[in-house]
Design a protein around this motif. Structure first.
Motif, mmCIF file in Angstrom:
data_model
loop_
_atom_site.group_PDB
_atom_site.id
_atom_site.type_symbol
_atom_site.label_atom_id
_atom_site.label_comp_id
_atom_site.label_asym_id
_atom_site.label_seq_id
_atom_site.Cartn_x
_atom_site.Cartn_y
_atom_site.Cartn_z
ATOM 1 N N ASP A 122 10.342 8.095 -22.996
ATOM 2 C CA ASP A 122 10.358 9.435 -23.917
ATOM 3 C C ASP A 122 10.121 10.560 -23.021
ATOM 4 O OD1 ASP A 122 7.670 9.309 -23.264
ATOM 5 O OD2 ASP A 122 6.973 8.990 -25.248
ATOM 6 N N GLY A 123 10.113 10.190 -21.605
ATOM 7 C CA GLY A 123 9.790 11.430 -20.773
ATOM 8 C C GLY A 123 8.290 11.794 -20.451
ATOM 9 N N THR A 124 7.341 11.556 -21.292
ATOM 10 C CA THR A 124 6.093 11.841 -21.060
ATOM 11 C C THR A 124 5.262 10.605 -20.377
ATOM 12 O OG1 THR A 124 5.328 10.755 -23.282
ATOM 13 C CG2 THR A 124 6.058 13.262 -23.116
ATOM 14 N N PRO A 125 4.368 11.090 -19.429
ATOM 15 C CA PRO A 125 3.579 10.091 -18.860
ATOM 16 C C PRO A 125 2.383 9.581 -19.861
ATOM 17 C CG PRO A 125 2.822 12.416 -18.089
ATOM 18 C CD PRO A 125 4.095 12.423 -18.733
ATOM 19 N N GLY A 173 2.727 17.982 -14.675
ATOM 20 C CA GLY A 173 2.118 17.791 -13.702
ATOM 21 C C GLY A 173 2.912 18.532 -12.448
ATOM 22 N N ALA A 174 2.064 18.606 -11.430
ATOM 23 C CA ALA A 174 2.675 19.848 -10.459
ATOM 24 C C ALA A 174 3.805 19.231 -9.630
ATOM 25 C CB ALA A 174 1.676 20.011 -9.269
ATOM 26 N N TRP A 175 4.885 19.987 -9.443
ATOM 27 C CA TRP A 175 6.002 19.661 -8.449
ATOM 28 C C TRP A 175 5.695 18.970 -7.476
ATOM 29 C CZ3 TRP A 175 8.334 19.999 -3.584
ATOM 30 C CH2 TRP A 175 9.324 19.981 -3.666
ATOM 31 N N ALA A 176 6.444 17.862 -7.058
ATOM 32 C CA ALA A 176 6.009 17.085 -5.771
ATOM 33 C C ALA A 176 7.408 16.730 -4.801
ATOM 34 C CB ALA A 176 5.335 15.816 -6.192
ATOM 35 N N VAL A 188 3.640 14.784 -9.792
ATOM 36 C CA VAL A 188 2.254 13.853 -9.899
ATOM 37 C C VAL A 188 1.858 14.270 -11.399
ATOM 38 C CG1 VAL A 188 0.180 13.574 -9.052
ATOM 39 C CG2 VAL A 188 2.083 13.958 -7.426
ATOM 40 N N PRO A 189 1.713 13.272 -12.118
ATOM 41 C CA PRO A 189 1.107 13.242 -13.446
ATOM 42 C C PRO A 189 -0.226 14.032 -13.255
ATOM 43 C CG PRO A 189 2.021 11.404 -13.625
ATOM 44 C CD PRO A 189 2.489 11.680 -12.196
ATOM 45 N N ALA A 190 -0.605 15.005 -14.174
ATOM 46 C CA ALA A 190 -2.020 15.796 -14.172
ATOM 47 C C ALA A 190 -3.229 14.603 -13.998
ATOM 48 C CB ALA A 190 -2.220 16.775 -15.005
ATOM 49 N N ALA A 228 -7.706 12.806 -10.791
ATOM 50 C CA ALA A 228 -8.216 11.609 -10.220
ATOM 51 C C ALA A 228 -8.611 11.534 -8.704
ATOM 52 C CB ALA A 228 -7.486 10.269 -10.573
ATOM 53 N N ALA A 229 -7.192 11.942 -8.047
ATOM 54 C CA ALA A 229 -7.298 12.082 -6.568
ATOM 55 C C ALA A 229 -8.306 13.223 -6.084
ATOM 56 C CB ALA A 229 -5.876 12.453 -6.175
#
Length: 263
Positions: free
Chosen positions: A98-101, A149-152, A204-206, A211-212
């Motif tokens: 569905d496109g969502t993490p 989440g941020a572009w990676a 990268v999912p927010a 967590a990182a």
């Protein structure tokens, strides 16, 4: 930023409230190590879009769950009896994401064919990706929305009619684009102003980024109190430290992303 880092030096320094550059090298190294620990914990070799090849024993059922997710697309599926094409009538279909993490494992289902032979070979793209995000080029640029989440990582840019644009390092000509990776901004030639483009990119999912950030920060702070469990402040107050590297909050962020299938 290393290839599989889950956060940036800028975000970690903001969390720590630091503006100096004295610890940049140490923090950068810790970001990479913390990111690798997180990927090991969630049992994923990587989370950005990449090519995956699986060789599996042919199942008896008409469906098979792929080990990595989210699956973006299957490039090829072959058994020891021959290739299988995507088809609802005589081939395979992929369970949609569905496109969502965080996403979940997806099934490949065969229709009116079987997993013949002993083995199945599947080549596919997997990872967290925004596909075909629409943009209108203005002032020679377009900035991604990055809703989850941020572009990676860059994947592709195409015109709305499907014609691909070529990635260059700088000074793009018409039909080309360049990247400002830190800002998630795509630069174009002024001749492409007013063009509709579709941008695909990895992110990268927010949850994983946070967590990182927290794990990196804890590792950095721990270096200033290695082995210390309590600290007395002038005899009037005692501070107790929780030296568990993966605290309950960070673990709760990671749990939905854990890959429960053998890799």
């Amino acid at each position: 930023m290393a290839a599989n880092d889950l956060t940036t030096l800028t975000d970690v320094k903001a969390w720590l409230g630091r503006s100096d550059t004295n610890s940049d090298a140490a923090l950068s190294g810790l970001i990479t190590r913390a990111s690798r620990q997180i990927l090991s914990y969630i049992q994923r070799p990587a989370i950005l879009p990449r090519s995956v090849s699986e060789v599996r024993k042919a199942p008896r059922a008409c469906s098979m769950v792929l080990r990595q997710y989210p699956v973006i697309a299957i490039a090829s599926l072959t058994t020891t009896c021959g290739a299988v094409s995507p088809s609802l009538t005589a081939g395979f279909t992929l369970e949609a994401w569905d496109g969502t993490p965080p996403g979940a494992h997806q099934e490949v289902t065969l229709h009116n064919v079987t997993f013949g032979g002993d083995y199945v070979f599947v080549d596919y793209q997997a990872g967290y990706q925004i596909s075909g995000e629409p943009h209108l080029v203005a002032n020679g640029a377009a900035s991604v929305v990055a809703p989850y989440g941020a572009w990676a990582s860059d994947v592709a840019v195409i015109y709305a009619n499907g014609t691909p644009l070529a990635l260059v390092d700088a000074a793009p000509q018409q039909g080309q684009y360049a990247l400002d990776a830190l800002a998630g901004t795509y630069d174009f030639n002024s001749a492409d102003n007013g063009q509709n483009v579709l941008i695909s990119y990895g992110y990268v999912p927010a949850d994983l980024a946070q967590a990182a950030i927290e794990l990196t920060s804890e590792m950095f702070r721990y270096s200033q109190r290695i082995g210390e469990k309590t600290h007395s402040l002038g005899g009037n107050e005692t501070v107790t430290f929780d030296n568990a590297r993966l605290d309950q909050f960070v673990e709760s962020l990671l749990q939905p992303y854990r890959n429960m299938l053998p890799v």
